[in-house]
Design an enzyme around this catalytic site. Sequence first.
Site, PDB file in Angstrom:
ATOM      1  N   HIS A 295       6.483  11.028  10.155  1.00  0.00           N
ATOM      2  CA  HIS A 295       5.689  10.110   9.332  1.00  0.00           C
ATOM      3  C   HIS A 295       4.637   9.462  10.235  1.00  0.00           C
ATOM      4  CE1 HIS A 295       8.712   9.430   5.845  1.00  0.00           C
ATOM      5  NE2 HIS A 295       9.010  10.528   6.477  1.00  0.00           N
TER       6      HIS A 295
ATOM      7  N   ARG B 227      22.802   8.056   7.388  1.00  0.00           N
ATOM      8  CA  ARG B 227      24.233   8.273   7.081  1.00  0.00           C
ATOM      9  C   ARG B 227      24.353   9.597   6.334  1.00  0.00           C
ATOM     10  NH1 ARG B 227      27.399   4.130   9.396  1.00  0.00           N
ATOM     11  NH2 ARG B 227      25.909   2.485   9.730  1.00  0.00           N
TER      12      ARG B 227
ATOM     13  N   PHE C  31      15.164  -4.024  -1.084  1.00  0.00           N
ATOM     14  CA  PHE C  31      14.205  -2.984  -0.729  1.00  0.00           C
ATOM     15  C   PHE C  31      13.354  -2.633  -1.961  1.00  0.00           C
ATOM     16  CE2 PHE C  31      13.846   1.622   0.934  1.00  0.00           C
ATOM     17  CZ  PHE C  31      12.729   1.292   1.669  1.00  0.00           C
TER      18      PHE C  31
ATOM     19  N   ALA D 115       6.785  -0.092  10.513  1.00  0.00           N
ATOM     20  CA  ALA D 115       5.631  -0.835  10.009  1.00  0.00           C
ATOM     21  C   ALA D 115       4.650  -1.114  11.152  1.00  0.00           C
ATOM     22  CB  ALA D 115       6.107  -2.133   9.380  1.00  0.00           C
TER      23      ALA D 115
ATOM     24  N   SER E  71      15.431  18.098   1.524  1.00  0.00           N
ATOM     25  CA  SER E  71      14.938  17.587   2.806  1.00  0.00           C
ATOM     26  C   SER E  71      15.569  16.215   3.010  1.00  0.00           C
ATOM     27  CB  SER E  71      13.409  17.506   2.819  1.00  0.00           C
ATOM     28  OG  SER E  71      12.935  16.798   1.695  1.00  0.00           O
TER      29      SER E  71
ATOM     30  N   ASP F 259      -3.222   4.698  -9.436  1.00  0.00           N
ATOM     31  CA  ASP F 259      -2.257   5.325  -8.542  1.00  0.00           C
ATOM     32  C   ASP F 259      -2.402   6.847  -8.552  1.00  0.00           C
ATOM     33  OD1 ASP F 259      -0.353   3.451  -7.318  1.00  0.00           O
ATOM     34  OD2 ASP F 259       1.033   5.107  -7.676  1.00  0.00           O
TER      35      ASP F 259
ATOM     36  N   HIS G   4      14.300  15.158  -1.984  1.00  0.00           N
ATOM     37  CA  HIS G   4      14.173  14.522  -0.664  1.00  0.00           C
ATOM     38  C   HIS G   4      15.153  13.356  -0.654  1.00  0.00           C
ATOM     39  CE1 HIS G   4      12.015  13.351   3.020  1.00  0.00           C
ATOM     40  NE2 HIS G   4      12.078  12.097   2.595  1.00  0.00           N
TER      41      HIS G   4
ATOM     42  N   GLY H 245       0.528   2.862   4.930  1.00  0.00           N
ATOM     43  CA  GLY H 245       1.386   1.852   5.565  1.00  0.00           C
ATOM     44  C   GLY H 245       1.191   0.492   4.934  1.00  0.00           C
ATOM     45  N   ASP H 246       2.134  -0.407   5.194  1.00  0.00           N
ATOM     46  CA  ASP H 246       2.044  -1.768   4.655  1.00  0.00           C
ATOM     47  C   ASP H 246       1.157  -2.628   5.545  1.00  0.00           C
ATOM     48  OD1 ASP H 246       3.717  -1.386   2.466  1.00  0.00           O
ATOM     49  OD2 ASP H 246       5.510  -1.631   3.718  1.00  0.00           O
TER      50      ASP H 246
ATOM     51  N   GLN I 250       8.574   7.611  -4.120  1.00  0.00           N
ATOM     52  CA  GLN I 250       9.397   6.422  -3.872  1.00  0.00           C
ATOM     53  C   GLN I 250      10.682   6.627  -4.669  1.00  0.00           C
ATOM     54  OE1 GLN I 250      10.568   4.212  -2.067  1.00  0.00           O
ATOM     55  NE2 GLN I 250       8.652   3.085  -1.872  1.00  0.00           N
TER      56      GLN I 250
ATOM     57  N   TYR J 279       7.995   6.080  10.415  1.00  0.00           N
ATOM     58  CA  TYR J 279       7.143   5.409  11.388  1.00  0.00           C
ATOM     59  C   TYR J 279       7.226   3.929  11.058  1.00  0.00           C
ATOM     60  CZ  TYR J 279       2.844   5.557  14.294  1.00  0.00           C
ATOM     61  OH  TYR J 279       1.911   5.457  15.287  1.00  0.00           O
TER      62      TYR J 279
ATOM     63  N   GLU K 145      15.488  12.352   5.085  1.00  0.00           N
ATOM     64  CA  GLU K 145      14.665  11.386   5.835  1.00  0.00           C
ATOM     65  C   GLU K 145      15.548  10.502   6.707  1.00  0.00           C
ATOM     66  OE1 GLU K 145      11.341   9.600   3.742  1.00  0.00           O
ATOM     67  OE2 GLU K 145      11.950   7.656   4.523  1.00  0.00           O
TER      68      GLU K 145
HETATM   69  C1  LIG Z   1       8.016   9.020   0.819  1.00  0.00           C
HETATM   70  C2  LIG Z   1       7.557   7.733   1.460  1.00  0.00           C
HETATM   71  C3  LIG Z   1       7.638   7.609   2.834  1.00  0.00           C
HETATM   72  C4  LIG Z   1       7.220   6.431   3.472  1.00  0.00           C
HETATM   73  N1  LIG Z   1       7.307   6.341   4.841  1.00  0.00           N
HETATM   74  C5  LIG Z   1       6.852   5.237   5.476  1.00  0.00           C
HETATM   75  C6  LIG Z   1       6.874   5.142   6.909  1.00  0.00           C
HETATM   76  O1  LIG Z   1       7.353   6.046   7.608  1.00  0.00           O
HETATM   77  N2  LIG Z   1       6.387   4.012   7.487  1.00  0.00           N
HETATM   78  C7  LIG Z   1       5.845   2.990   6.749  1.00  0.00           C
HETATM   79  O2  LIG Z   1       5.401   2.001   7.338  1.00  0.00           O
HETATM   80  N3  LIG Z   1       5.810   3.045   5.385  1.00  0.00           N
HETATM   81  C8  LIG Z   1       6.291   4.143   4.737  1.00  0.00           C
HETATM   82  N4  LIG Z   1       6.239   4.206   3.360  1.00  0.00           N
HETATM   83  C9  LIG Z   1       5.728   3.066   2.604  1.00  0.00           C
HETATM   84  C10 LIG Z   1       4.187   3.039   2.501  1.00  0.00           C
HETATM   85  O3  LIG Z   1       3.602   2.993   3.790  1.00  0.00           O
HETATM   86  C11 LIG Z   1       3.782   1.795   1.722  1.00  0.00           C
HETATM   87  O4  LIG Z   1       4.189   1.899   0.401  1.00  0.00           O
HETATM   88  C12 LIG Z   1       2.308   1.431   1.820  1.00  0.00           C
HETATM   89  O5  LIG Z   1       2.108   0.143   1.276  1.00  0.00           O
HETATM   90  C13 LIG Z   1       1.389   2.381   1.071  1.00  0.00           C
HETATM   91  O6  LIG Z   1       1.122   3.515   1.794  1.00  0.00           O
HETATM   92  P1  LIG Z   1       0.866   4.872   0.981  1.00  0.00           P
HETATM   93  O7  LIG Z   1       0.307   5.912   1.875  1.00  0.00           O
HETATM   94  O8  LIG Z   1       2.094   5.200   0.255  1.00  0.00           O
HETATM   95  O9  LIG Z   1      -0.224   4.340  -0.011  1.00  0.00           O
HETATM   96  P2  LIG Z   1      -1.451   4.989  -0.764  1.00  0.00           P
HETATM   97  O10 LIG Z   1      -1.079   6.261  -1.390  1.00  0.00           O
HETATM   98  O11 LIG Z   1      -2.618   4.968   0.119  1.00  0.00           O
HETATM   99  O12 LIG Z   1      -1.633   3.883  -1.841  1.00  0.00           O
HETATM  100  C14 LIG Z   1      -0.651   3.629  -2.819  1.00  0.00           C
HETATM  101  C15 LIG Z   1      -1.298   2.967  -4.002  1.00  0.00           C
HETATM  102  O13 LIG Z   1      -1.745   1.668  -3.692  1.00  0.00           O
HETATM  103  C16 LIG Z   1      -3.055   1.479  -4.159  1.00  0.00           C
HETATM  104  N5  LIG Z   1      -3.848   0.953  -3.079  1.00  0.00           N
HETATM  105  C17 LIG Z   1      -3.831   1.373  -1.799  1.00  0.00           C
HETATM  106  N6  LIG Z   1      -4.673   0.631  -1.067  1.00  0.00           N
HETATM  107  C18 LIG Z   1      -5.200  -0.281  -1.922  1.00  0.00           C
HETATM  108  C19 LIG Z   1      -6.125  -1.321  -1.753  1.00  0.00           C
HETATM  109  N7  LIG Z   1      -6.674  -1.600  -0.563  1.00  0.00           N
HETATM  110  N8  LIG Z   1      -6.453  -2.052  -2.842  1.00  0.00           N
HETATM  111  C20 LIG Z   1      -5.912  -1.779  -4.050  1.00  0.00           C
HETATM  112  N9  LIG Z   1      -5.014  -0.805  -4.256  1.00  0.00           N
HETATM  113  C21 LIG Z   1      -4.690  -0.056  -3.212  1.00  0.00           C
HETATM  114  C22 LIG Z   1      -3.597   2.788  -4.607  1.00  0.00           C
HETATM  115  O14 LIG Z   1      -3.959   2.703  -5.979  1.00  0.00           O
HETATM  116  C23 LIG Z   1      -2.482   3.747  -4.470  1.00  0.00           C
HETATM  117  O15 LIG Z   1      -2.191   4.316  -5.681  1.00  0.00           O
HETATM  118  C24 LIG Z   1       6.692   5.355   2.689  1.00  0.00           C
HETATM  119  C25 LIG Z   1       6.635   5.482   1.293  1.00  0.00           C
HETATM  120  C26 LIG Z   1       7.061   6.650   0.674  1.00  0.00           C
HETATM  121  C27 LIG Z   1       7.012   6.764  -0.821  1.00  0.00           C
END
Ligand SMILES: Cc1cc2nc3c(=O)[nH]c(=O)nc-3n(C[C@H](O)[C@H](O)[C@H](O)COP(=O)(O)OP(=O)(O)OC[C@H]3O[C@@H](n4cnc5c(N)ncnc54)[C@H](O)[C@@H]3O)c2cc1C
Length: 312
Positions: free
Chosen positions: A82, A280, A224, A56, A20, A166, A274, A113-114, A184, A54, A22
Amino acid sequence: MSAARTSRFAGEPSLRIRVSFEFFPPKTADMEHTLWEAISRLAPLQPHFVSVTYGAGGSTRERTHATVKRILAETMLTPAAHLTCVAATRSEVDAVIAAYAEAGVHHIVALRGDPPGGVGERYTPHPTGYRNAADLVAGIRRIAGLEVSVSAYPEKHPDSASVAADVDMLKAKVDAGATRAITQFFFENDLYFRYLDRVRAAGIAIPIVPGILPVQNFKMTRNFAARTGASVPDWLAQRFDGLEDDPATRKLIAAAVAAEQVLDLVDHGVTEFHFYTMNRADLVYAICHLLGVRPKSAHEMGVPLHDEPERA
Ligand SMILES: Cc1cc2nc3c(=O)[nH]c(=O)nc-3n(C[C@H](O)[C@H](O)[C@H](O)COP(=O)(O)OP(=O)(O)OC[C@H]3O[C@@H](n4cnc5c(N)ncnc54)[C@H](O)[C@@H]3O)c2cc1C
């Protein structure tokens, strides 16, 4: 990386490698052109799906939607959108989910999301929003019953207190209805194998698809990685050292590094990948070729050829 690779994998069709891709939504007309060049080149490889990120804080909501819609309208690819729950109310996010379902998108990559201030800031859910990624997965399943993929972190997410926390979060996302996790990126395959062992020991059975980042630009990759908690081994820096002004050689090295990584994964039984394409095609196309993933002609894909004579 684990021990030196010894296999002679030659793209055996019986392995049925699945890929797949991205992409990120383009900001300008030039970027749009680059993206569509990449999509056109990679589409004949018939990926399992292509996903569109999607921005930030939902900053690309319209552009993500427009890109996904264009993929649906102009290609035979299966798009996955996403979606994050940062800085948005539940009803705003629900409206996006409903719009995707309505447009014929059947797959969402659901993420927390971040935080709006960037990685490292404390994450606070919107007061009336989804609390986290697991909560969002449950929402998507409830509203539209779409396929949901989620993230996974072989080196743990920077917010996470431990690998165990995690894995607990991944388990919560699976319990909420996620059926695939995409990792990741990572450069040491042992990190992925160790993580997989922990995930399986926790009773998580869904595919954990390795996210592969071909190193288009080493400096950018290192920046990154620093933000995402992924480690960059010294041997990788060493391989790109001295090539700052030599893009042609950098590209060859990047292909060699990624080839070594994916073939080692195949040797250890991985059959699904993936790719973070960065919009690119070249490196990803070459690596897919090594994996035995070859283009199908428009005819083989069932696309009518424009100059085909009409049948009586
Ligand atoms: C395949 C992939 C695709 C992505 N695509 C995008 C995208 O399109 N747009 C974007 O903006 N970002 C994207 N991201 C990045 C992602 O949004 C960030 O890493 C974000 O910080 C965490 O979202 P998550 O759903 O991965 O986290 P989650 O799975 O919800 O959390 C990740 C880990 O952080 C810990 N955690 C979460 N919340 C808390 C908290 N409040 N306190 C303490 N620990 C916590 C948990 O232990 C968990 O294990 C992507 C990442 C990956 C791996």
